[in-house]
Design a protein around this motif. Structure first.
Motif, PDB file in Angstrom:
ATOM      1  N   VAL A  78      -9.330  25.542  30.651  1.00  0.00           N
ATOM      2  CA  VAL A  78     -10.159  24.761  31.594  1.00  0.00           C
ATOM      3  C   VAL A  78     -11.629  24.240  31.091  1.00  0.00           C
ATOM      4  N   LEU A  79     -11.837  24.750  29.660  1.00  0.00           N
ATOM      5  CA  LEU A  79     -13.161  24.410  29.194  1.00  0.00           C
ATOM      6  C   LEU A  79     -12.980  24.749  27.999  1.00  0.00           C
ATOM      7  N   GLU A  80     -13.717  23.868  26.880  1.00  0.00           N
ATOM      8  CA  GLU A  80     -13.532  24.156  25.367  1.00  0.00           C
ATOM      9  C   GLU A  80     -15.199  24.132  24.857  1.00  0.00           C
ATOM     10  N   SER A  93     -10.412  22.021  16.878  1.00  0.00           N
ATOM     11  CA  SER A  93     -10.725  22.944  16.134  1.00  0.00           C
ATOM     12  C   SER A  93     -10.195  24.226  16.813  1.00  0.00           C
ATOM     13  N   GLU A  94      -9.944  25.518  16.125  1.00  0.00           N
ATOM     14  CA  GLU A  94      -9.489  26.673  16.925  1.00  0.00           C
ATOM     15  C   GLU A  94     -10.921  27.455  17.129  1.00  0.00           C
ATOM     16  N   PRO A  95     -11.014  27.952  18.224  1.00  0.00           N
ATOM     17  CA  PRO A  95     -12.128  28.598  19.018  1.00  0.00           C
ATOM     18  C   PRO A  95     -12.320  30.032  17.998  1.00  0.00           C
ATOM     19  N   ASP A  96     -13.789  30.624  18.083  1.00  0.00           N
ATOM     20  CA  ASP A  96     -13.961  31.843  17.719  1.00  0.00           C
ATOM     21  C   ASP A  96     -13.483  32.965  18.598  1.00  0.00           C
ATOM     22  N   LEU A  97     -13.428  32.615  20.073  1.00  0.00           N
ATOM     23  CA  LEU A  97     -13.197  33.341  20.820  1.00  0.00           C
ATOM     24  C   LEU A  97     -12.304  32.538  22.187  1.00  0.00           C
ATOM     25  N   ILE A  98     -11.490  33.306  22.890  1.00  0.00           N
ATOM     26  CA  ILE A  98     -10.950  32.978  24.157  1.00  0.00           C
ATOM     27  C   ILE A  98     -11.335  33.737  25.150  1.00  0.00           C
ATOM     28  N   SER A 122     -17.975  28.860  19.059  1.00  0.00           N
ATOM     29  CA  SER A 122     -17.009  28.103  19.694  1.00  0.00           C
ATOM     30  C   SER A 122     -16.166  28.758  20.852  1.00  0.00           C
ATOM     31  N   VAL A 123     -16.128  28.399  22.031  1.00  0.00           N
ATOM     32  CA  VAL A 123     -15.607  29.327  22.825  1.00  0.00           C
ATOM     33  C   VAL A 123     -14.536  28.511  23.840  1.00  0.00           C
ATOM     34  N   ARG A 124     -13.363  29.192  24.034  1.00  0.00           N
ATOM     35  CA  ARG A 124     -12.258  28.438  24.664  1.00  0.00           C
ATOM     36  C   ARG A 124     -12.033  29.235  26.059  1.00  0.00           C
ATOM     37  N   CYS A 125     -12.208  28.485  27.116  1.00  0.00           N
ATOM     38  CA  CYS A 125     -11.902  29.384  28.571  1.00  0.00           C
ATOM     39  C   CYS A 125     -10.472  28.727  29.140  1.00  0.00           C
ATOM     40  N   ASP A 149      -3.444  33.036  15.853  1.00  0.00           N
ATOM     41  CA  ASP A 149      -4.331  33.350  15.005  1.00  0.00           C
ATOM     42  C   ASP A 149      -5.738  33.518  15.184  1.00  0.00           C
ATOM     43  N   VAL A 150      -5.946  33.434  16.665  1.00  0.00           N
ATOM     44  CA  VAL A 150      -7.321  33.713  17.314  1.00  0.00           C
ATOM     45  C   VAL A 150      -7.187  35.163  17.948  1.00  0.00           C
ATOM     46  N   PRO A 151      -7.381  36.175  17.221  1.00  0.00           N
ATOM     47  CA  PRO A 151      -7.355  37.642  17.961  1.00  0.00           C
ATOM     48  C   PRO A 151      -8.286  37.966  18.894  1.00  0.00           C
TER      49      PRO A 151
END
Length: 214
Positions: A78-80, A93-98, A122-125, A149-151
């Motif tokens: 919904v938001l990056e 790019s892959e986020p630090d945190l989801i 960087s955060v993915r919601c 690969d984002v644990p």
């Protein structure tokens, strides 16, 4: 619950999700609710259940957030937010945190994400209104939303954590409610149970520190 011990349904989402052949939909705002209703009407061969809230929740600005049509796939980004971005969902790019949530907790993780962005992350919601629909998607799509690969993944839901661990993984965390017994105004309860921006940010930082040590 604000109305006492008879209104503390912490187990009901987990119970309903355990029912075979039931499509459970817990939309985050008015736009997701409209799409959820369409999904329910269009679905054949199985019942659908819309789980709504009595809380006041904001209607997300869809010019800044992804389209609510993403609900049709069960979960969607919904938001990056990147550490220097102004928002949107176009980051490659892959986020630090989801951060994951359903229903009324989606707006909470969106606000927390802005704080975490200000901390240089960087955060993915991910809005996750329907586990059933998400599980029915291709592996490619599921991995696109939740990169393996984002644990560092934190799920936030006002209910029992049961079931969330298969989405957050072994390195993830769940902010949940695991007991009955408290009764107070809603704002007090949310603060006492940790459903605040400050606590989500704190849990996120602790989770990142833990996953980076592994």
């Amino acid at each position: 619950g604000e109305d006492g011990p008879t209104h503390q349904p912490v187990e009901q989402l987990a119970s309903l999700r355990a029912i075979p052949n039931l499509t459970l939909l817990r939309p985050a705002d008015a736009n997701e609710t409209a799409v959820a209703w369409k999904v329910a009407v269009e679905t054949r061969g199985r019942p659908s259940l819309l789980v709504l809230t009595r809380q006041d929740v904001p209607t997300l600005d869809r010019s800044r957030h992804a389209s609510a049509e993403g609900l049709r796939r069960g979960a969607y980004v919904v938001l990056e937010l990147g550490p220097t971005s102004t928002g949107g969902v176009e980051s490659r790019s892959e986020p630090d945190l989801i951060l994951l949530a359903s229903g009324s907790e989606v707006s909470l993780i969106l606000t927390a994400a802005e704080r975490l962005q200000a901390d240089g992350l960087s955060v993915r919601c991910v809005s996750m209104p329907s586990w059933d629909l998400f599980d029915a998607q291709s592996r490619a799509y599921r991995d696109e939303v939740l990169p393996p690969d984002v644990p560092a993944r934190l799920a936030v839901e006002l209910g029992a954590a049961q079931g969330w661990h298969r989405y957050v993984g072994d390195g993830g965390d769940v902010l949940s409610v695991e007991r009955f017994g408290a009764s107070a105004p809603a704002g007090v309860l949310l603060r006492e149970f940790g459903f605040t921006v400050d606590n989500v940010v704190l849990r996120a930082h602790r989770l990142l520190a833990k996953t980076r040590l592994v």
